[in-house]
Enzyme design. Structure first.
Site, PDB file in Angstrom:
ATOM      1  N   ASP A  32       0.853  -1.194   0.000  1.00 54.02           N
ATOM      2  CA  ASP A  32       0.000   0.000   0.000  1.00 54.02           C
ATOM      3  C   ASP A  32       0.890   1.246   0.000  1.00 54.02           C
ATOM      4  O   ASP A  32       1.885   1.312   0.717  1.00 54.02           O
ATOM      5  CB  ASP A  32      -0.905  -0.016   1.243  1.00 54.02           C
ATOM      6  CG  ASP A  32      -2.020   1.004   1.150  1.00 54.02           C
ATOM      7  OD1 ASP A  32      -3.192   0.584   1.099  1.00 54.02           O
ATOM      8  OD2 ASP A  32      -1.733   2.216   1.130  1.00 54.02           O
ATOM      9  N   GLN A  96     -13.955   3.085   1.275  1.00 56.38           N
ATOM     10  CA  GLN A  96     -13.432   2.455   0.049  1.00 56.38           C
ATOM     11  C   GLN A  96     -13.188   3.554  -0.983  1.00 56.38           C
ATOM     12  O   GLN A  96     -14.132   4.198  -1.450  1.00 56.38           O
ATOM     13  CB  GLN A  96     -14.397   1.401  -0.518  1.00 56.38           C
ATOM     14  CG  GLN A  96     -13.798   0.692  -1.739  1.00 56.38           C
ATOM     15  CD  GLN A  96     -14.702  -0.385  -2.341  1.00 56.38           C
ATOM     16  OE1 GLN A  96     -15.823  -0.601  -1.871  1.00 56.38           O
ATOM     17  NE2 GLN A  96     -14.208  -1.045  -3.369  1.00 56.38           N
ATOM     18  N   SER A  97     -11.919   3.745  -1.308  1.00 55.73           N
ATOM     19  CA  SER A  97     -11.580   4.842  -2.216  1.00 55.73           C
ATOM     20  C   SER A  97     -11.277   4.352  -3.623  1.00 55.73           C
ATOM     21  O   SER A  97     -11.295   5.135  -4.565  1.00 55.73           O
ATOM     22  CB  SER A  97     -10.384   5.623  -1.663  1.00 55.73           C
ATOM     23  OG  SER A  97      -9.271   4.762  -1.497  1.00 55.73           O
ATOM     24  N   HIS A 102     -10.537  -5.188  -3.407  1.00 59.66           N
ATOM     25  CA  HIS A 102      -9.216  -5.438  -2.832  1.00 59.66           C
ATOM     26  C   HIS A 102      -9.360  -5.757  -1.364  1.00 59.66           C
ATOM     27  O   HIS A 102     -10.305  -5.323  -0.711  1.00 59.66           O
ATOM     28  CB  HIS A 102      -8.289  -4.230  -3.007  1.00 59.66           C
ATOM     29  CG  HIS A 102      -8.847  -2.950  -2.467  1.00 59.66           C
ATOM     30  ND1 HIS A 102      -9.762  -2.195  -3.163  1.00 59.66           N
ATOM     31  CD2 HIS A 102      -8.631  -2.292  -1.301  1.00 59.66           C
ATOM     32  CE1 HIS A 102     -10.077  -1.122  -2.467  1.00 59.66           C
ATOM     33  NE2 HIS A 102      -9.414  -1.156  -1.310  1.00 59.66           N
ATOM     34  N   HIS A 104      -7.051  -5.643   2.285  1.00 59.65           N
ATOM     35  CA  HIS A 104      -5.842  -5.156   2.947  1.00 59.65           C
ATOM     36  C   HIS A 104      -5.343  -6.272   3.867  1.00 59.65           C
ATOM     37  O   HIS A 104      -6.116  -6.809   4.662  1.00 59.65           O
ATOM     38  CB  HIS A 104      -6.141  -3.944   3.830  1.00 59.65           C
ATOM     39  CG  HIS A 104      -6.682  -2.747   3.120  1.00 59.65           C
ATOM     40  ND1 HIS A 104      -5.966  -1.577   2.978  1.00 59.65           N
ATOM     41  CD2 HIS A 104      -7.880  -2.524   2.525  1.00 59.65           C
ATOM     42  CE1 HIS A 104      -6.705  -0.686   2.332  1.00 59.65           C
ATOM     43  NE2 HIS A 104      -7.878  -1.233   2.045  1.00 59.65           N
TER      44      HIS A 104
HETATM   45  P1  DGP Z   1      -9.491   1.581   0.348  1.00 60.45           P
HETATM   46  O1  DGP Z   1      -9.568   2.784   1.229  1.00 60.45           O
HETATM   47  O2  DGP Z   1      -9.942   0.319   1.045  1.00 60.45           O
HETATM   48  O3  DGP Z   1     -10.191   1.796  -0.971  1.00 60.45           O
HETATM   49  O4  DGP Z   1      -7.951   1.369   0.058  1.00 60.45           O
HETATM   50  C1  DGP Z   1      -7.297   1.842  -1.060  1.00 60.45           C
HETATM   51  C2  DGP Z   1      -5.839   1.816  -0.735  1.00 60.45           C
HETATM   52  O5  DGP Z   1      -5.116   1.957  -1.937  1.00 60.45           O
HETATM   53  C3  DGP Z   1      -5.363   2.956   0.181  1.00 60.45           C
HETATM   54  O6  DGP Z   1      -4.899   2.400   1.398  1.00 60.45           O
HETATM   55  C4  DGP Z   1      -4.225   3.618  -0.571  1.00 60.45           C
HETATM   56  C5  DGP Z   1      -3.923   2.647  -1.681  1.00 60.45           C
HETATM   57  N1  DGP Z   1      -3.531   3.247  -2.927  1.00 60.45           N
HETATM   58  C6  DGP Z   1      -4.171   4.214  -3.612  1.00 60.45           C
HETATM   59  N2  DGP Z   1      -3.507   4.522  -4.734  1.00 60.45           N
HETATM   60  C7  DGP Z   1      -2.422   3.702  -4.771  1.00 60.45           C
HETATM   61  C8  DGP Z   1      -1.341   3.531  -5.694  1.00 60.45           C
HETATM   62  O7  DGP Z   1      -1.245   4.171  -6.737  1.00 60.45           O
HETATM   63  N3  DGP Z   1      -0.411   2.589  -5.384  1.00 60.45           N
HETATM   64  C9  DGP Z   1      -0.479   1.840  -4.238  1.00 60.45           C
HETATM   65  N4  DGP Z   1       0.500   0.952  -4.025  1.00 60.45           N
HETATM   66  N5  DGP Z   1      -1.475   1.973  -3.356  1.00 60.45           N
HETATM   67  C10 DGP Z   1      -2.438   2.894  -3.621  1.00 60.45           C
END
Ligand code: DGP
Length: 115
Positions: A32, A96-97, A102, A104
């Site tokens: 992440d 959820q963004s 996915h 974690h």
């Molecule tokens: P959620 O909030 O459950 O939708 O988690 C999305 C996660 O994705 C958040 O913890 C940050 C991560 N994230 C967003 N953009 C990127 C990216 O470009 N690369 C990586 N490795 N992680 C990302």
């Protein structure tokens, strides 16, 4: 409705770099970008599913089985088999963004216990 412009779709297409932990025909696991634990890794299916219910209702059972095997392989590769949390934020209300399903994997210690 799945939007192919989401950031994880771009990662799967190789348009955005990632630090891969584990990869196979069905899943990609990567660190992440904004870790909230000592070990914070995301696992995504390669197919186009928006969230956990889209995935569990619409993915073929063999794809779902392969996803959870990929999660397990990732956990074991990280060495956190007996010490991790698995989170699937679902919906904007829960934070959820990224609308590509996915999970974690989060762990604060690397501790593997044989049993
Ligand atoms: P959620 O909030 O459950 O939708 O988690 C999305 C996660 O994705 C958040 O913890 C940050 C991560 N994230 C967003 N953009 C990127 C990216 O470009 N690369 C990586 N490795 N992680 C990302």
């Amino acid at each position: 409705m799945y939007n192919k412009d989401n950031v994880f779709a771009k990662i799967l297409r190789g348009e955005i770099p990632n630090k891969t932990v584990y990869s196979d025909d069905n899943v990609l696991a990567f660190y992440d970008v904004a870790p909230r634990a000592k070990v914070h890794v995301l696992v995504i299916p390669r197919g186009e599913y928006t969230d956990v219910f889209d995935f569990t209702q619409n993915a073929p059972v063999e794809v779902q089985t392969a996803f959870w095997q990929g999660v397990r392989n990732t956990v074991e590769k990280l060495g956190v088999r007996n010490n991790f949390r698995l989170v699937a934020n679902t919906g904007h209300g829960a934070g959820q963004s990224v609308m590509h399903f996915h999970v974690h994997i989060m762990s604060d210690e690397r501790f593997v216990e044989e049993f």
